[in-house]
Design a protein around this motif. Structure first.
Motif: not given
Ligand SMILES: Cc1cc2nc3c(=O)[nH]c(=O)nc-3n(C[C@H](O)[C@H](O)[C@H](O)COP(=O)(O)O)c2cc1C
Length: 175
Positions: A8-10, A15-19, A68-71, A107-111, A115-117, A153-155
């Motif tokens: 589930a990736h919009p 995408s880098r990670v999920n792709k 995305f948004w902790f969900n 799951v992939s997380a941006g931070v 930070d998640y501790s 993997f913050e964008d």
């Molecule tokens: C709308 C939106 C909300 C996000 N919220 C979070 C978040 O709550 N926590 C987090 O760690 N990363 C968050 N991110 C960063 C994404 O998780 C990160 O860019 C993504 O996991 C990278 O994977 P991808 O390369 O497959 O897109 C958010 C990104 C977007 C676009």
């Protein structure tokens, strides 16, 4: 039996990670069925019988998504609401079709993980944030597995990440 990967990736195109995970998984069609929810259902209307049949044909299911948004992204939440219904996932003798199936998250997380501790920016661990999936798995009798996460993997436009290949190829081995 193969493992079903529900992706589930919009915005998979960007995408880098999920792709990268999908590309890795698709190298092993004998092991994995990759099912892209946003690509398959652009109008968000699931063929519920098809989704349930797909699950029934696999004894291991991975939900793969960016945090995305902790969900999870909303289409995955809708998928859970529409597919895990009374009489199939729970609530009747013929229900409990998830019972005994392994269920894991990738799951992939941006931070960063720090930070998640409790000491970090968000204070809560990713494990805490993902708890609803664990409770849902328990509710329907699935065998919940430890999740796999790739952090940091913050964008940030223009920034070219060096992928940690062992981490990416670890996905196929999570369950
Ligand atoms: C709308 C939106 C909300 C996000 N919220 C979070 C978040 O709550 N926590 C987090 O760690 N990363 C968050 N991110 C960063 C994404 O998780 C990160 O860019 C993504 O996991 C990278 O994977 P991808 O390369 O497959 O897109 C958010 C990104 C977007 C676009």
């Amino acid at each position: 039996m193969k493992t079903l990967i529900i992706v589930a990736h919009p915005d998979l195109e960007n995408s880098r990670v999920n792709k990268a995970w999908i590309n890795e998984l698709k190298k092993h069609p004998d092991l994995y069925t990759v099912h892209d929810l946003y690509g398959t259902y652009p109008n968000w209307q699931f063929d519920v019988a098809r989704e349930q049949a797909l699950i029934e044909a696999h004894d291991k299911v991975v939900l793969q998504f960016p945090v995305f948004w902790f969900n999870c992204p909303p289409l995955l939440k809708k998928w859970l609401d529409d597919v895990f219904v009374y009489g199939w996932a729970y609530g009747s003798k013929s229900g409990y079709k998830m019972r005994g199936r392994k269920l894991a998250l990738a799951v992939s997380a941006g931070v960063r993980e720090y930070d998640y501790s409790p000491q970090g920016r968000y204070q809560y661990r990713l494990e805490d944030i993902l708890r609803p999936f664990e409770i849902t798995a328990n509710y329907v009798g699935a065998d919940y597995q430890p999740f796999f996460a790739l952090y940091g993997f913050e964008d940030e436009p223009g920034q070219d990440y060096q992928f940690n290949q062992p981490a990416l190829s670890a996905v196929p081995r999570i369950i």
